[in-house]
Design an enzyme around this catalytic site. Sequence first.
Site, PDB file in Angstrom:
ATOM      1  N   ASP A 105      55.256  41.958  35.434  1.00  0.00           N
ATOM      2  CA  ASP A 105      56.150  43.089  35.649  1.00  0.00           C
ATOM      3  C   ASP A 105      57.586  42.581  35.676  1.00  0.00           C
ATOM      4  O   ASP A 105      57.850  41.378  35.758  1.00  0.00           O
ATOM      5  CB  ASP A 105      55.783  43.883  36.901  1.00  0.00           C
ATOM      6  N   GLY A 122      60.031  42.745  37.754  1.00  0.00           N
ATOM      7  CA  GLY A 122      60.678  42.313  38.984  1.00  0.00           C
ATOM      8  C   GLY A 122      61.610  43.351  39.565  1.00  0.00           C
ATOM      9  O   GLY A 122      62.151  43.174  40.654  1.00  0.00           O
ATOM     10  N   ASP A 141      46.773  48.117  38.027  1.00  0.00           N
ATOM     11  CA  ASP A 141      46.797  46.924  38.867  1.00  0.00           C
ATOM     12  C   ASP A 141      47.134  47.312  40.291  1.00  0.00           C
ATOM     13  O   ASP A 141      47.717  48.372  40.528  1.00  0.00           O
ATOM     14  CB  ASP A 141      47.866  45.943  38.375  1.00  0.00           C
ATOM     15  N   CYS A 190      25.268  44.973  46.067  1.00  0.00           N
ATOM     16  CA  CYS A 190      26.119  44.122  45.238  1.00  0.00           C
ATOM     17  C   CYS A 190      25.366  42.875  44.801  1.00  0.00           C
ATOM     18  O   CYS A 190      24.585  42.295  45.573  1.00  0.00           O
ATOM     19  CB  CYS A 190      27.376  43.734  46.018  1.00  0.00           C
ATOM     20  N   CYS A 204      27.021  40.108  43.565  1.00  0.00           N
ATOM     21  CA  CYS A 204      27.924  38.944  43.514  1.00  0.00           C
ATOM     22  C   CYS A 204      27.357  37.801  44.346  1.00  0.00           C
ATOM     23  O   CYS A 204      26.498  37.995  45.213  1.00  0.00           O
ATOM     24  CB  CYS A 204      29.326  39.318  43.981  1.00  0.00           C
ATOM     25  N   CYS A 222      27.432  38.187  48.199  1.00  0.00           N
ATOM     26  CA  CYS A 222      26.394  39.043  48.784  1.00  0.00           C
ATOM     27  C   CYS A 222      25.007  38.428  48.641  1.00  0.00           C
ATOM     28  O   CYS A 222      24.101  38.754  49.414  1.00  0.00           O
ATOM     29  CB  CYS A 222      26.442  40.426  48.144  1.00  0.00           C
ATOM     30  N   HIS A 253      34.351  38.964  46.605  1.00  0.00           N
ATOM     31  CA  HIS A 253      33.515  40.172  46.643  1.00  0.00           C
ATOM     32  C   HIS A 253      34.291  41.415  46.215  1.00  0.00           C
ATOM     33  O   HIS A 253      33.814  42.205  45.396  1.00  0.00           O
ATOM     34  CB  HIS A 253      32.934  40.393  48.035  1.00  0.00           C
TER      35      HIS A 253
END
Length: 384
Positions: free
Chosen positions: A96, A98, A273, A311, A313, A316, A342
Site C-alpha cells: 500500500d 503508506g 486484506d 478445522c 490445520c 487443531c 490457525h
Amino acid sequence: MKKNDLILTITHKDTSCKARTGVMSLPHGNVETPAFMPVGTNATVKAITKDWLDEIGFDIILANTYHLYLRPGADIIRSAGGLHGFSGWKKNFLTDSGGFQVFSLASFRKITSEGVRFRSHIDGSSHFLTPEKVVSLQAAFNSDIQMQLDVCTPYDVTRKKAEQALGITVDWGIRANKAWLETPEEYQGKLFPIVQGNFFPDLRKESAQAAASLDTPGIAIGGLSVGEPPEVFSEFLSLTAGYLPENKVRYVMGIGTPDYILDAVYNGIDIFDCVLPTRNARNGALFTKDGQIAIKKEKYAADFNPPDPECTCKVCREYTRAYLRHLYKNNEILGAMLSTYHNLFFMRNLMAETREAIVENRFASFRKDFIERYSCNSKGDKNK
C-alpha cells in the site's frame, strides 16, 4: 507485455449474485480469486514464518510502504533484490502507498496539492512524499501490485473536506499513473488507483469513474471500514463496486471479518486484506465457524479438545485448547505463532469454500448460512 495489460481472467460468474472466481496473473505467480491477503507490514506477517504461509497456501501478502521507507529504507531493499530477495518470500507482494499511515501515525503532517510532508513516528525526522516518489519507492521494492498515494478521510468528515480530499486523490492518481508508466521496462509491477469520496454517493461515483479512466489493471476501493455502521459499509460497498469495470481486479482495502469479506465477494470484489486475523490471534481470539473463541477464558483450562474440532490445520490436529490457553497466559511466543497459523488457515479455507460455492452457483446461500452460524455464536464466545 504492456504495463497496463489486463491481469485478471474471470473463470466463473455465480448466477445467484455478482460473485465471481478468477485468476490474477502477477510477476511472482498466479493468485486464485477471491483471495484474502495477510498483512505483513514490515515485510513479515507477524508471528508466522514465510514457510508456514506457503504451507497454508497463500500466494500474495501485503507490506507497507510507509514503514519500509522509514526503516530499513528503499536503498537496502533494492540492494537485497527487492522485497522478495530481502524477505525470502518468493510469491507476490502488494504494497500500500503508506498514505493511511502518514495520516494516522505521523505526529505532524501537511497535505498540499504537491504531496504530503510529515514527521516520522520513529524519530521525528521530516519527510516529503509525492505520488511520483511513492511509485518510485514501490518500484524499488519490486512490488507486484503497488497503490497510489491517496487521501483517506474519516467517517464523520464534512462534504467540503471530502471534496478537497477527493480532488487531491484524483490528481495524485493521474500523476502516479504517469510515473508508473515511465518506470523501467523490467519492472512489471501493477499500479492500482484508489477510489475515495467518503460517504457521499456522487463523490464515490466521480472517484470511481476517475480511477477507471486511468485504464490500470485493477482498482482499489478505499475509505470503507473507517468507523461507519455495518449497514453503511454494505451500502457504499455495493454502490462503489457497481461503478467499477468488470474486467479489472477489484480490491477492497482493510476488511478482515467473515461478514465483511463475504459481503465484498457478493458484490464482485476479488481481493481484500486486514490485520484482524493475525492481531486477534495474538490477543487470544481464534476463528471458528461458530464465531471466535477467547482462549484466555478459564473454561478452557482443562479443555483437551482441538481449538476448532472442524478445522484440519496442523494446530487443531496436534494441540488442545488447554495448551493454547497455557501458552497465552504465560506470554509464550509459541502461543501467538500457533494461533496465527490457525486463524490464517481459517481465512484461507474460507476463501477455498467461497470459490467452490461460486463455481457451483450457490454463493448467495453459502454466504447466508455461513454468517447465520458465525453470528449466532451458539458454541463460540466471540471476543470483540
